[in-house]
Design a protein around this motif. Sequence first.
Motif, mmCIF file in Angstrom:
data_model
loop_
_atom_site.group_PDB
_atom_site.id
_atom_site.type_symbol
_atom_site.label_atom_id
_atom_site.label_comp_id
_atom_site.label_asym_id
_atom_site.label_seq_id
_atom_site.Cartn_x
_atom_site.Cartn_y
_atom_site.Cartn_z
ATOM 1 N N THR A 1 5.926 -10.881 -10.490
ATOM 2 C CA THR A 1 7.330 -11.003 -10.123
ATOM 3 C C THR A 1 7.580 -10.152 -8.878
ATOM 4 O OG1 THR A 1 7.915 -9.206 -11.636
ATOM 5 C CG2 THR A 1 8.143 -11.461 -12.467
ATOM 6 N N GLU B 1 6.415 -4.588 -21.552
ATOM 7 C CA GLU B 1 5.453 -4.799 -20.461
ATOM 8 C C GLU B 1 6.131 -5.566 -19.334
ATOM 9 O OE1 GLU B 1 1.985 -4.168 -19.995
ATOM 10 O OE2 GLU B 1 2.287 -2.738 -21.621
ATOM 11 N N PRO B 2 5.925 -5.167 -18.079
ATOM 12 C CA PRO B 2 6.519 -5.937 -16.980
ATOM 13 C C PRO B 2 5.856 -7.311 -16.882
ATOM 14 C CG PRO B 2 5.068 -4.224 -16.135
ATOM 15 C CD PRO B 2 5.155 -4.036 -17.621
ATOM 16 N N GLU C 1 8.852 0.875 -23.569
ATOM 17 C CA GLU C 1 9.341 -0.080 -22.565
ATOM 18 C C GLU C 1 8.567 -1.385 -22.710
ATOM 19 O OE1 GLU C 1 11.198 0.427 -19.430
ATOM 20 O OE2 GLU C 1 12.056 2.257 -20.241
#
Length: 183
Positions: free
Chosen positions: A10, A5-6, A3
């Motif tokens: 946010t 990285e966020p 996935e």
Amino acid sequence: MSEPEPILFTPRNGEYKLSDYEYVCKQQPLPMEELPEYLHTFDEGWTPPKLWLAWPSNLAGILKCVEKAYPNEVMRTDRGEIINTSIGALRDAVREEFVDPEFHDCVQLVTIALQNGKHAAALSVGCTHVGMLNENLIGEIQAKLGYEEPPQWYIDTDFWMWRERRSYVTPSRTRTNVTAASA
């Protein structure tokens, strides 16, 4: 496949709510050398939150720092008590001793958000919106002031959200201004 990285700071559900402030605060501080590039790069669509590379403290801690590192800069009452406005002397003395004038904006006394969402005073040596001092200089300042740890990146208490960049000049208004200026 892993996935991505966020993106830091946010909102949880795509749109900021006041409750997101504490959620955002829990994502920091960030170590000095681990600031993602997107937090100090401005693209056409978004402005990232402002972060300060700083040592958090409280008023008493900053006053002790001034008294220890720059005793001649401390202002006192007639009874010998330190006057709170002496905190500005810390910023000014650090700038004078270590920093060329074109980098003075990096050294500030600021209010930052801590991980728990509470506010703290801090001496900064960098900001994602103006740049940072070089690491050697930061090390010299750290040694002079007696900080045990290097500064970390903390979020600003006012500019903690991503903001959409908007153009405030419309094409028709630009055309009017150009025409008026050339007349």
